[in-house]
Design an enzyme around this catalytic site. Sequence first.
Site, PDB file in Angstrom:
ATOM      1  N   GLU A  12       7.999  -2.321 -13.610  1.00  0.00           N
ATOM      2  CA  GLU A  12       9.353  -2.491 -13.081  1.00  0.00           C
ATOM      3  C   GLU A  12      10.242  -3.283 -14.037  1.00  0.00           C
ATOM      4  O   GLU A  12      11.470  -3.121 -14.027  1.00  0.00           O
ATOM      5  CB  GLU A  12       9.290  -3.193 -11.726  1.00  0.00           C
ATOM      6  CG  GLU A  12       8.582  -2.371 -10.664  1.00  0.00           C
ATOM      7  CD  GLU A  12       8.203  -3.169  -9.434  1.00  0.00           C
ATOM      8  OE1 GLU A  12       8.051  -2.556  -8.365  1.00  0.00           O
ATOM      9  OE2 GLU A  12       8.046  -4.407  -9.537  1.00  0.00           O
ATOM     10  N   ASP A 199       7.124   5.740  -2.370  1.00  0.00           N
ATOM     11  CA  ASP A 199       6.234   6.445  -1.453  1.00  0.00           C
ATOM     12  C   ASP A 199       6.865   6.437  -0.067  1.00  0.00           C
ATOM     13  O   ASP A 199       7.753   5.643   0.217  1.00  0.00           O
ATOM     14  CB  ASP A 199       4.851   5.792  -1.407  1.00  0.00           C
ATOM     15  CG  ASP A 199       4.935   4.305  -1.110  1.00  0.00           C
ATOM     16  OD1 ASP A 199       4.912   3.951   0.083  1.00  0.00           O
ATOM     17  OD2 ASP A 199       5.031   3.506  -2.061  1.00  0.00           O
TER      18      ASP A 199
END
Length: 246
Positions: A12, A199
Site C-alpha cells: 500500500e 474483496d
Amino acid sequence: MRIAIITAMEEEMAPFRNQAQITARTQVGKVIIEEAVYRGQPVILVESGIGKVNAAVATTLLIERHQPDLILNSGSAGAFGAGLSVGNVVVATQYIYGDVDATCFGYEPGQVPQMPARYDLDAALLDQARRVAAAAELPYSLDFGLVLTLDSFMSEPERVERVKSTFPAVKVSDMEGLGIVQAAAQYGIPVLAVKAVSDIAGHGGVTADSFDDNLDAVAVHAAHFTDLLVSSFIGEKATPSYTGFS
C-alpha cells in the site's frame, strides 16, 4: 501544511515511495517512518504494520516525533455496502469499531467503554475531498460513508451478516483505520481515510489468495485519490495522473 501518509503494508505504501524522494528512515518494531519530499513538499510516510495496535503505535510515534497537521490513511478494505466492487474507493466519513461489544454496560455497539461511540471525520476536510472527487476524472467509482475497523478478515458469511445487521450503513471494513483516528484524536489532529475495495466481505470466493491477487492494483486506486488530496491541500494546480501510479 505538514502531511503524513500512513499505510499498513508495503504494497500500500509502494505507490507513494515510487513518487517520493526518501531523505531519512527510522524503524521502531514494525513501524517504518520515512521523511520524504513528495510533490516538492516535505511529507512523512509511515508503514504501520497490520492491525489496530500497530496502527495506534505508529500514529503515536509519528505525532510525537513529527507533529503533522493532517494524516492521510491509504489502503485496502473489504466491502459490505451494496453495489461495491473490487477496485472501488470509499472515503470514510465516520469510523466505528466493528468488533467491540460492551452493550451489557449500556454502551452502544462498537463503543469502547468511556470513549466515543463513533468518530466523525472532519467535515471541512470531507467537503474538500468531495470537491476533489467531483473535479477529477476517476478511473474507478468513489463513494463516501461509514467504515468499520475490526481485527478479522471478513470471509465468513455468517459473521458478515451479523456485522451488517448491527451496522447497516457500513460501506467497508479495515483493520487499522480507527486505531489511527482514535490515536490522532488524542492530539487533536485530523485524519482522512481512503480505502480501496480488495474483496467483498462474506463472498464465497474470498480467500487470502484472492486478497493478495487484488492488493497491488487496489492499492494504486487508494494511492491515486490520496495523491489528489495531497495536491489539493498543498495548493498544487496540476491534476496528478493516474498513470503515474500504475
